[in-house]
Design a protein around this motif. Sequence first.
Motif, PDB file in Angstrom:
ATOM      1  N   THR A 156      -6.714   5.247  -5.019  1.00  0.00           N
ATOM      2  CA  THR A 156      -7.691   4.390  -4.569  1.00  0.00           C
ATOM      3  C   THR A 156      -6.998   2.930  -4.624  1.00  0.00           C
ATOM      4  N   ILE A 157      -7.772   2.020  -3.596  1.00  0.00           N
ATOM      5  CA  ILE A 157      -7.154   0.650  -3.595  1.00  0.00           C
ATOM      6  C   ILE A 157      -7.265   0.261  -4.855  1.00  0.00           C
ATOM      7  N   ARG A 158      -8.234   0.327  -5.874  1.00  0.00           N
ATOM      8  CA  ARG A 158      -8.251  -0.056  -7.152  1.00  0.00           C
ATOM      9  C   ARG A 158      -7.084   0.154  -8.043  1.00  0.00           C
ATOM     10  N   ASN A 159      -6.952   1.402  -7.914  1.00  0.00           N
ATOM     11  CA  ASN A 159      -5.625   1.950  -8.670  1.00  0.00           C
ATOM     12  C   ASN A 159      -4.315   1.442  -8.277  1.00  0.00           C
ATOM     13  N   ILE A 160      -4.151   1.306  -6.779  1.00  0.00           N
ATOM     14  CA  ILE A 160      -3.039   0.947  -6.334  1.00  0.00           C
ATOM     15  C   ILE A 160      -2.538  -0.814  -6.633  1.00  0.00           C
ATOM     16  N   ALA A 161      -3.849  -1.499  -6.662  1.00  0.00           N
ATOM     17  CA  ALA A 161      -3.839  -2.850  -6.944  1.00  0.00           C
ATOM     18  C   ALA A 161      -3.435  -3.128  -8.424  1.00  0.00           C
ATOM     19  N   GLY A 162      -3.873  -2.253  -9.281  1.00  0.00           N
ATOM     20  CA  GLY A 162      -3.516  -2.378 -10.697  1.00  0.00           C
ATOM     21  C   GLY A 162      -4.619  -3.065 -11.340  1.00  0.00           C
ATOM     22  N   ALA A 163      -4.712  -2.836 -12.643  1.00  0.00           N
ATOM     23  CA  ALA A 163      -5.584  -3.693 -13.667  1.00  0.00           C
ATOM     24  C   ALA A 163      -5.746  -5.053 -13.694  1.00  0.00           C
ATOM     25  N   GLY A 164      -6.796  -5.657 -13.521  1.00  0.00           N
ATOM     26  CA  GLY A 164      -6.652  -7.269 -13.444  1.00  0.00           C
ATOM     27  C   GLY A 164      -6.270  -7.775 -12.264  1.00  0.00           C
ATOM     28  N   ALA A 165      -5.879  -7.115 -11.246  1.00  0.00           N
ATOM     29  CA  ALA A 165      -5.269  -7.619  -9.958  1.00  0.00           C
ATOM     30  C   ALA A 165      -6.555  -8.013  -8.843  1.00  0.00           C
ATOM     31  N   SER A 166      -7.459  -8.381  -9.150  1.00  0.00           N
ATOM     32  CA  SER A 166      -8.583  -8.637  -8.193  1.00  0.00           C
ATOM     33  C   SER A 166      -8.105  -9.195  -6.818  1.00  0.00           C
TER      34      SER A 166
ATOM     35  N   TYR B 244       0.871  -1.012   0.069  1.00  0.00           N
ATOM     36  CA  TYR B 244       0.130   0.008   0.059  1.00  0.00           C
ATOM     37  C   TYR B 244       0.929   1.182  -0.068  1.00  0.00           C
ATOM     38  N   LEU B 245       1.781   1.481   0.607  1.00  0.00           N
ATOM     39  CA  LEU B 245       2.813   2.500   0.827  1.00  0.00           C
ATOM     40  C   LEU B 245       3.453   2.579  -0.317  1.00  0.00           C
ATOM     41  N   ASN B 246       4.082   1.684  -1.063  1.00  0.00           N
ATOM     42  CA  ASN B 246       4.743   1.699  -2.361  1.00  0.00           C
ATOM     43  C   ASN B 246       3.629   2.278  -3.324  1.00  0.00           C
ATOM     44  N   GLY B 247       2.346   1.945  -3.190  1.00  0.00           N
ATOM     45  CA  GLY B 247       1.410   2.280  -4.230  1.00  0.00           C
ATOM     46  C   GLY B 247       0.885   3.712  -4.029  1.00  0.00           C
ATOM     47  N   LEU B 248       0.940   4.071  -2.819  1.00  0.00           N
ATOM     48  CA  LEU B 248       0.623   5.730  -2.540  1.00  0.00           C
ATOM     49  C   LEU B 248       1.781   6.560  -3.000  1.00  0.00           C
ATOM     50  N   VAL B 249       3.042   6.174  -3.237  1.00  0.00           N
ATOM     51  CA  VAL B 249       3.956   7.088  -3.726  1.00  0.00           C
ATOM     52  C   VAL B 249       4.405   6.771  -5.100  1.00  0.00           C
TER      53      VAL B 249
ATOM     54  N   VAL C 164      -5.279  -9.001  -5.600  1.00  0.00           N
ATOM     55  CA  VAL C 164      -4.273  -7.879  -4.715  1.00  0.00           C
ATOM     56  C   VAL C 164      -5.544  -6.888  -4.204  1.00  0.00           C
ATOM     57  N   GLU C 165      -6.502  -6.543  -4.914  1.00  0.00           N
ATOM     58  CA  GLU C 165      -7.466  -5.519  -4.552  1.00  0.00           C
ATOM     59  C   GLU C 165      -8.350  -6.031  -3.297  1.00  0.00           C
ATOM     60  N   GLN C 166      -8.759  -7.300  -3.291  1.00  0.00           N
ATOM     61  CA  GLN C 166      -9.406  -7.872  -2.251  1.00  0.00           C
ATOM     62  C   GLN C 166      -8.723  -7.907  -0.963  1.00  0.00           C
ATOM     63  N   SER C 167      -7.317  -8.163  -0.839  1.00  0.00           N
ATOM     64  CA  SER C 167      -6.574  -8.265   0.186  1.00  0.00           C
ATOM     65  C   SER C 167      -6.333  -6.936   0.847  1.00  0.00           C
ATOM     66  N   LEU C 168      -6.053  -5.810  -0.332  1.00  0.00           N
ATOM     67  CA  LEU C 168      -5.932  -4.592   0.293  1.00  0.00           C
ATOM     68  C   LEU C 168      -6.968  -3.922   1.023  1.00  0.00           C
ATOM     69  N   GLN C 169      -8.302  -4.357   0.305  1.00  0.00           N
ATOM     70  CA  GLN C 169      -9.407  -3.974   0.866  1.00  0.00           C
ATOM     71  C   GLN C 169      -9.616  -4.346   2.379  1.00  0.00           C
TER      72      GLN C 169
END
Length: 429
Positions: free
Chosen positions: A53-63, A41-46, A65-70
């Motif tokens: 958003t969590i979706r943008n940090i997770a990246g396209a198609g990484a469902s 999450y921290l690397n995604g923020l920077v 990753v998105e669920q785990s970050l959520q």
Amino acid sequence: MARGVLPEESSKEVSELIDVLISLFFESLPRRDQRNWARVYLNGLVSTAGKKTIRNIAGAGASSVEQSLQQFISKSPWDWAPVRRSLAQYLERTAQRPLAWVVRPMVIEKAGDRSVGVGRQFVPQLGRTANCQQASGIWLASSEASFPVEWTLTLPGPWTSELLRRRRAGIPDTARSLTPSQDAVHAVQRMAATWQLQRRPVVMDLSNTEVPRSVEALYAQDIPFVLKVDGTLPVAFGAAGRQRPGPYVAPARELIDSLRSQRRVVEWTRHGRGEGAVTLLTSATVLGAHHEDRPGPPAHPPLLLMGAWTETALLPTEFWLTNIGDRPLAQLFLLAKLTDRVQLDFGDICEQVGIRDFEGRSFRGWHHHATLASVAHAATLLATRRPHEGQARPAAHDDGRYGTPRPAPVPPPRRPLNPGRASRHEYIR
């Protein structure tokens, strides 16, 4: 402001520092996978372009990753308070010449009504009614840099009185509906009592109605303060006696303007601009803000009311109340102007790492996001901003008279300023 991505070299430095900060600040997280998701999450923020958003940090198609970050941000029950405390203690050791704790309001406008704490409310910073969340950050500030370490989220009445709404957002039973200023003062008191931090002044803006209660609360824990107030604030001054009946009450602007013959010239450098500025200052000892509902004498010693004129102003334009009486006006003025330093770093760093971007609906999630954004802010600033020889620093020169300003002398190396600190106190407890 456009959301840019750090250059590759800077991004690598920030990422390496994030690894170090994870080991320092997130020891309280019980599981290794939680610390790993904090790193993601921290690397995604920077490093993520656009809204964080969590979706943008997770990246396209990484469902997955998105669920785990959520899960990690919105549902995982890890406590954010130890992380923020560790961040504050670390920055006190490593930041350049920290001077004060600065309270900065933050308004997050929203389109809907589901985000925790959102509501239609009048916002002084906007000068209008808005559908928004209101929050406050407490920043450790120096002339060179500032860092948010604690956050409050103000909860309008319906969010604490309506049981269903409270349960859906996961609002703790201890949370109450207060004003943003009251929330911020309570946070400062909590930090002072339990965070084992050095005793520093608190700098914040207050509306006239908030002044008496805030002054009493800060005095109760022996916390030094510099409070910006409105010129219409009624202040009591003068002592009762046979020859001098009193005390008298007058607006702060009127009292300060009556002392214009005692003004002193202060020359200083604007934060982040390198521009010189000239300000005229004077001060008066006051008994405190006048309170018609509480006509008795205040329960604290007298305060100092400071007023400022810009170069061209005919009347004083800025006013502060402080309980720091043993420092020159120039130093007190520079403390007050640390709000400009915070404003600069908020726009350049904190907004860029997505402090306003959380789209979840839970109280816990909002505070988890704010905590991680604070760490991302610190990592970005510490890794990418290095002091350079000859770099201009904000400075002030008080020539002791009202007349033609002189160039400010180059100050010798000095120890960190800690106005109002009593030698018998190493920590606030």
